[in-house]
Every structure is written in C-alpha cells, then in structure tokens.
Design a protein around this motif. Structure first.
Motif, PDB file in Angstrom:
ATOM      1  N   ALA A 121     -13.607  -6.022 -11.658  1.00  0.00           N
ATOM      2  CA  ALA A 121     -13.472  -5.594 -10.258  1.00  0.00           C
ATOM      3  C   ALA A 121     -12.595  -6.558  -9.465  1.00  0.00           C
ATOM      4  CB  ALA A 121     -14.852  -5.483  -9.614  1.00  0.00           C
ATOM      5  N   GLY A 124     -10.275  -8.467 -10.576  1.00  0.00           N
ATOM      6  CA  GLY A 124      -8.886  -8.273 -11.002  1.00  0.00           C
ATOM      7  C   GLY A 124      -8.283  -7.024 -10.381  1.00  0.00           C
ATOM      8  N   GLY A 125      -9.048  -5.950 -10.388  1.00  0.00           N
ATOM      9  CA  GLY A 125      -8.548  -4.689  -9.837  1.00  0.00           C
ATOM     10  C   GLY A 125      -8.273  -4.764  -8.348  1.00  0.00           C
ATOM     11  N   TRP A 126      -9.088  -5.520  -7.640  1.00  0.00           N
ATOM     12  CA  TRP A 126      -8.953  -5.580  -6.173  1.00  0.00           C
ATOM     13  C   TRP A 126      -7.752  -6.405  -5.698  1.00  0.00           C
ATOM     14  CZ3 TRP A 126     -14.887  -6.330  -5.398  1.00  0.00           C
ATOM     15  CH2 TRP A 126     -15.461  -5.104  -5.031  1.00  0.00           C
ATOM     16  N   VAL A 127      -7.243  -7.269  -6.573  1.00  0.00           N
ATOM     17  CA  VAL A 127      -6.150  -8.150  -6.135  1.00  0.00           C
ATOM     18  C   VAL A 127      -5.023  -7.355  -5.470  1.00  0.00           C
ATOM     19  CG1 VAL A 127      -4.348  -9.716  -6.928  1.00  0.00           C
ATOM     20  CG2 VAL A 127      -6.645  -9.952  -7.839  1.00  0.00           C
ATOM     21  N   ALA A 128      -4.638  -6.247  -6.110  1.00  0.00           N
ATOM     22  CA  ALA A 128      -3.512  -5.456  -5.582  1.00  0.00           C
ATOM     23  C   ALA A 128      -3.866  -4.705  -4.302  1.00  0.00           C
ATOM     24  CB  ALA A 128      -3.042  -4.459  -6.645  1.00  0.00           C
ATOM     25  N   THR A 129      -5.153  -4.602  -4.009  1.00  0.00           N
ATOM     26  CA  THR A 129      -5.575  -3.755  -2.881  1.00  0.00           C
ATOM     27  C   THR A 129      -5.838  -4.533  -1.593  1.00  0.00           C
ATOM     28  OG1 THR A 129      -7.983  -3.895  -3.236  1.00  0.00           O
ATOM     29  CG2 THR A 129      -6.764  -2.289  -4.586  1.00  0.00           C
ATOM     30  N   VAL A 130      -5.843  -5.866  -1.660  1.00  0.00           N
ATOM     31  CA  VAL A 130      -6.129  -6.639  -0.436  1.00  0.00           C
ATOM     32  C   VAL A 130      -4.831  -7.205   0.146  1.00  0.00           C
ATOM     33  CG1 VAL A 130      -8.509  -7.254  -1.011  1.00  0.00           C
ATOM     34  CG2 VAL A 130      -6.677  -8.738  -1.749  1.00  0.00           C
ATOM     35  N   THR A 139     -17.969  -1.494  -6.419  1.00  0.00           N
ATOM     36  CA  THR A 139     -16.534  -1.380  -6.718  1.00  0.00           C
ATOM     37  C   THR A 139     -15.875  -0.183  -6.034  1.00  0.00           C
ATOM     38  OG1 THR A 139     -17.049  -0.166  -8.750  1.00  0.00           O
ATOM     39  CG2 THR A 139     -16.729  -2.534  -8.952  1.00  0.00           C
ATOM     40  N   GLU A 140     -16.648   0.545  -5.229  1.00  0.00           N
ATOM     41  CA  GLU A 140     -16.128   1.742  -4.549  1.00  0.00           C
ATOM     42  C   GLU A 140     -15.002   1.429  -3.552  1.00  0.00           C
ATOM     43  OE1 GLU A 140     -19.290   4.837  -3.542  1.00  0.00           O
ATOM     44  OE2 GLU A 140     -18.571   4.147  -1.590  1.00  0.00           O
ATOM     45  N   PRO A 141     -15.124   0.433  -2.684  1.00  0.00           N
ATOM     46  CA  PRO A 141     -14.082   0.199  -1.676  1.00  0.00           C
ATOM     47  C   PRO A 141     -12.721  -0.095  -2.314  1.00  0.00           C
ATOM     48  CG  PRO A 141     -16.015  -1.135  -1.210  1.00  0.00           C
ATOM     49  CD  PRO A 141     -16.201  -0.564  -2.573  1.00  0.00           C
ATOM     50  N   GLU A 142     -11.693   0.542  -1.780  1.00  0.00           N
ATOM     51  CA  GLU A 142     -10.345   0.304  -2.294  1.00  0.00           C
ATOM     52  C   GLU A 142      -9.322   0.098  -1.181  1.00  0.00           C
ATOM     53  OE1 GLU A 142      -8.177   2.604  -5.643  1.00  0.00           O
ATOM     54  OE2 GLU A 142      -7.231   3.261  -3.770  1.00  0.00           O
ATOM     55  N   PRO A 159      -6.972  -0.940   1.935  1.00  0.00           N
ATOM     56  CA  PRO A 159      -6.618  -2.297   2.383  1.00  0.00           C
ATOM     57  C   PRO A 159      -7.426  -2.763   3.594  1.00  0.00           C
ATOM     58  CG  PRO A 159      -4.829  -0.734   2.828  1.00  0.00           C
ATOM     59  CD  PRO A 159      -5.827  -0.026   1.983  1.00  0.00           C
TER      60      PRO A 159
END
Lengths: 211, 279
Positions: free
Chosen positions: A45, A47-53, A107-110, A112
C-alpha cells in the motif's frame, strides 16, 4: 587476572532472562505468518500510494517506509521455516475476514486530496497495532528458546516506532482546520472499528486477554 | 486504490510543470547549435551555459528520481504476490523505492546547492510511462535495464562534471547514487534472467521493450558516444551492472541513430513543421 578455570555460573548475575514463555512453536509460527501477511499488505500500500500523494515530503517518506515494512515481511518469511513451517505461504494469511476488510478499507483512498486519510490509516491505526502486537509478543515469549523471534521483533519495533513518529508528525502538519481534524478522526474511528472486529494484527488474543 | 495508475494522474504540487516527450524533443537549443561549441555538446564546466545546463540536468535527475520512486512503488502494489510477481522481486522493488526516495532527497539538496528552485524546469513524465507495463518483466527491462542504465550514464557525466568544476560535494553525491544505480540495473538483469528462464518468448518481448525504451531514453541523442551528446555512455559501469559487450555496442549504435533523428526533427520543428515525427 582471574583464574580462567574457576567455575562460573552459566548465567551471569545480571542476566535475568527466563526460560518459560507463553507461546509454543506452533503458536509462534501462526503469529509470525500473520505478521508477514500484514507487513506485506502495508508495504504494498505504501508503495502504491507514492504516486498518488502530491506532497513531496510525504511521497519520500512513504517510499522509505515501504522498504522498512518489506524488510519486516522478509524477516518473518525467513523465520517461518525455522519454526517448522517449510511452506511459508501456508501461514502467510490474514487472521480472519475482518482483517481483510480492514486492509481493503485502509487502502481505499486514492485521490490526491486524501493524503490525510492515507496517513491516518497507516500511522494512527495500522502501525500502532503492529507496535502493540510486537510488544506483547516480545514481552511474553521465552527469552531463551525464542531469542531469534525476539531479535527480529526488536528490529521491527525500532522501525515501527520511528515510522509512527514520522507519520504522526506528517499528519499533524497537514491538519489545518477543525474540519480536517474531524475527517482524520472519523476515518480513524471507522478503521479502528474494523480492527477491533479483527482482534488485532494476529487476530483475537494479539495482545492477550484482560481476564 | 486502483491497480495500474495512469501517468496523467501522477500527483504533484503546484510548482511542477509537466511536458510531453514531443515538446521536450522539439527544443532546438540542445542539439542544433553544436557548431558554436567546437562540435561538442558535452557537459563541461568551460561551456558558457554550463551552470544553466548543469542545473537543468540536475532538475531532470530530481524529477526522474521521483518517477522512478513512483514506478518502483507501483510494482509493489500492482501485482499479486506469487501469482503475478515473486515475493523476492517485490522486496527488491521496495528496496529500490527506498533508494529512489534517497535519490530524490539528494537531488533536491544538490539542486538547492546549485541555486535551482523546484519546478524551475519542466518535468517530462515519459520515465513513469515505461514503468506502466502490465507485465512485471517488461517493467524490469524498461525501468531497471534501460532507464537505470541511462541513470548510470547521467550520474557518471555529472560526477565528472563535479570533478572538473572542483565541486567535491556534487562528485561525492553522484558517486553514491551511481553505486545504487549499478545495483538496480544488476537487479533488473538478474530478475529478467530468472523469470524468463523457461519462457523464451517472454524474454524476447522484454528485450524488445527494453530496446524501445533505450531508444526513447537515448533522449534523441542526449546520451551517446558522440561529443554532440551532453551525456556520454558509461561503458565501464555498464559492464559492472551486467551489460554484455554486445548490449553496450547496440546501445551505442542506437544512441547515435537517435541523435541524427532528433537533429532532423528539431530542425523541422524550428522550420515550423508541426507534423514531423520525433521517431
């Protein structure tokens, strides 16, 4: 110099480690398998969020913490065969369905605009529960027979506490308005409720019973 | 959170300006005025525009590291452990995410040291695009072998620049990042070999994808053996990272071809031809 042949006690007077522990080999393997599953979900999670913040400092912290939790998963993966589980995947499972629902909700929030929710899920709910589970395990397992698990728990706890501090400071720096405080609290309550149902990282009894 | 994140949605604060590869390659300043620099475009401190070009390159490294961090992070998330990507591969990608996060920290501090502000130069997001394949092996070929290979060339050039310019701070940091990049390329080479050991077709596809990315990331000749390219090909470090002699020669040849193609494209763009293809 003291006589090297003079008999000495096997345990020095300052070494107060005890032999008994709460967990047998099987129970330890069960817990370690749940830890590994949970650490995997956490590093994936992050790792996945890095691109989304959009916040640059948060982006870099998530990337750094992603590795910490991957390394913990690796420590547990390596410990499982030492606990007679030759197929580590067999025990790399969530303790129950509620834990799966917790991870799905966390892990739902995506979007920015949802950095607060992402950080609250990890640093105000998930990681504090890791700290609780690992602390309970470390303080209750046999200090002699299960020393390798204690060593890994100590390494992991050191990271967890440091990451928790980092994350909490990021959250505090992002909360600018009473509405944002409410948002953070509401999300925390929702996730904490799911974690309550799960019973903790390793399921019911993660931090023992109060009876 | 979705699996597979579109490049258009990469999250950035308001300082960042993103541009396409086409816009970047249409800029004639970088390839069409070599005559005025004694036939060399190499980034050296004696160039009149050295400080600006070095700052631009450092900013490019900075945004490239952000995208590399994002790409490694997405590989941790996008693929199911076991069925789609081995556990150990994902651990390596998490490690790479940490390394790339450090590189962002280093390049942001170096940019500050060089007098650059975040967002002063545009961000080309093509690096993350190479990290968007739905096959983890293609990602490794494209990102770890092609892009991280380019990073070896870039860091070697910047390290030499730091040495020539008498900037030990820059040289020191580039050397550390170079060590990480060699590790990442080697990681990509090892995984490519392991995963496609019994799947020749998949390996062929991955190597073809790597070639496409390599050509794209020759940046239209920004990196080649020619002195017209600002960045040289770091043959020695590529060897250390596991590239064969043949692979290095192929990249050298392709980079020179890309340089010629880009010169033609930039000249056409300068003449007002908006239909030219950057190849």
């Amino acid at each position: 110099m003291a006589d090297p042949f003079k008999p000495r006690a096997p345990f020095a007077p300052w070494d107060r480690r005890q032999l008994p522990g709460l967990f047998d080999v099987e129970e330890t393997a069960r817990r370690v398998g749940h830890y590994k599953w949970a650490e995997m979900k956490l590093f994936e999670a992050l790792g996945g969020w890095v691109a989304t913040v959009p916040e640059l400092d948060v982006k870099m912290r998530l990337g750094t913490h992603c590795y910490h939790h991957a390394w913990h998963a690796e420590l547990w993966h390596k410990r499982l065969p030492e606990l007679r589980e030759m197929n580590p995947d067999r025990l790399t499972v969530p303790p129950n369905d509620a834990m799966v629902r917790f991870v799905e909700a966390m892990t739902e929030p995506e979007a920015p605009e949802q950095t607060i929710e992402k950080l609250v899920g990890v640093y105000r709910v998930f990681i504090p529960h890791f700290i609780a589970a690992y602390t309970f395990h470390r303080n209750n397992t046999s200090e002699i027979t299960d020393a390798p698990t204690i060593r890994s728990l100590n390494f992991a706890l050191q990271d967890e506490v440091a990451d928790w501090t980092d994350g909490e400071m990021l959250i505090q720096s992002l909360l600018d308005t009473p509405e944002e405080v409410q948002r953070a609290a509401a999300h925390q309550a929702r996730l904490e409720t799911l974690m309550l149902e799960a019973g903790g990282i390793a399921g019911p009894g993660t931090i023992g019973g109060m009876e | 959170m979705r699996k597979f994140f579109p490049v258009e949605e990469l999250a950035r604060d308001q300082r960042f300006e993103q541009i396409t590869m086409r816009q970047a390659q249409a800029d004639p300043r970088t390839v069409l005025n070599a005559e005025s620099r004694n036939k060399t475009n190499r980034l050296t401190p004696d160039r009149a525009d050295a400080s600006d070009r070095a700052r631009g390159l450092m900013h490019g490294i900075f945004v490239g590291e952000i995208q590399a961090l994002e790409g490694a992070g997405r590989t941790c998330w996008d693929f199911e452990t076991g069925t789609e990507a081995p556990f150990a591969l994902k651990l390596d990608m998490a490690r790479q995410a940490w390394d790339e996060a450090r590189h962002v920290e280093i390049s942001v501090k170096l940019s500050d040291w060089m007098g650059t502000e975040i967002g002063q130069f545009a961000e080309n997001t093509v690096l993350f695009e190479a990290a968007c394949s739905n096959d983890p092996v293609l990602r490794l070929a494209g990102v770890n072998r092609a892009l991280e290979g380019l990073a070896i060339d870039v860091f070697t050039t910047m390290k030499e620049f730091g040495d020539l310019a008498g900037d030990p701070f820059l040289e020191f940091c580039e050397d550390w990042m170079l060590a990480d990049e060699v590790t990442h390329v080697k990681m990509g080479s090892d995984w490519l070999r392991r995963i496609t050991e019994n799947d020749a077709e998949r390996r062929k596809k991955a190597l073809e994808f790597q070639q496409v990315v390599d050509k794209l990331f020759s940046f239209g000749g920004t990196r080649s053996d020619s002195k017209e390219s600002p960045i040289g090909l770091a043959r020695r470090f590529r060897e250390l990272a596991g590239f064969t002699d043949t692979e290095v020669e192929d990249i050298a040849e392709m980079s020179l071809k890309a340089l010629e193609e880009r010169k033609a494209f930039a000249a056409a763009a300068l003449a007002g031809d908006t239909t030219a293809d950057p190849a």
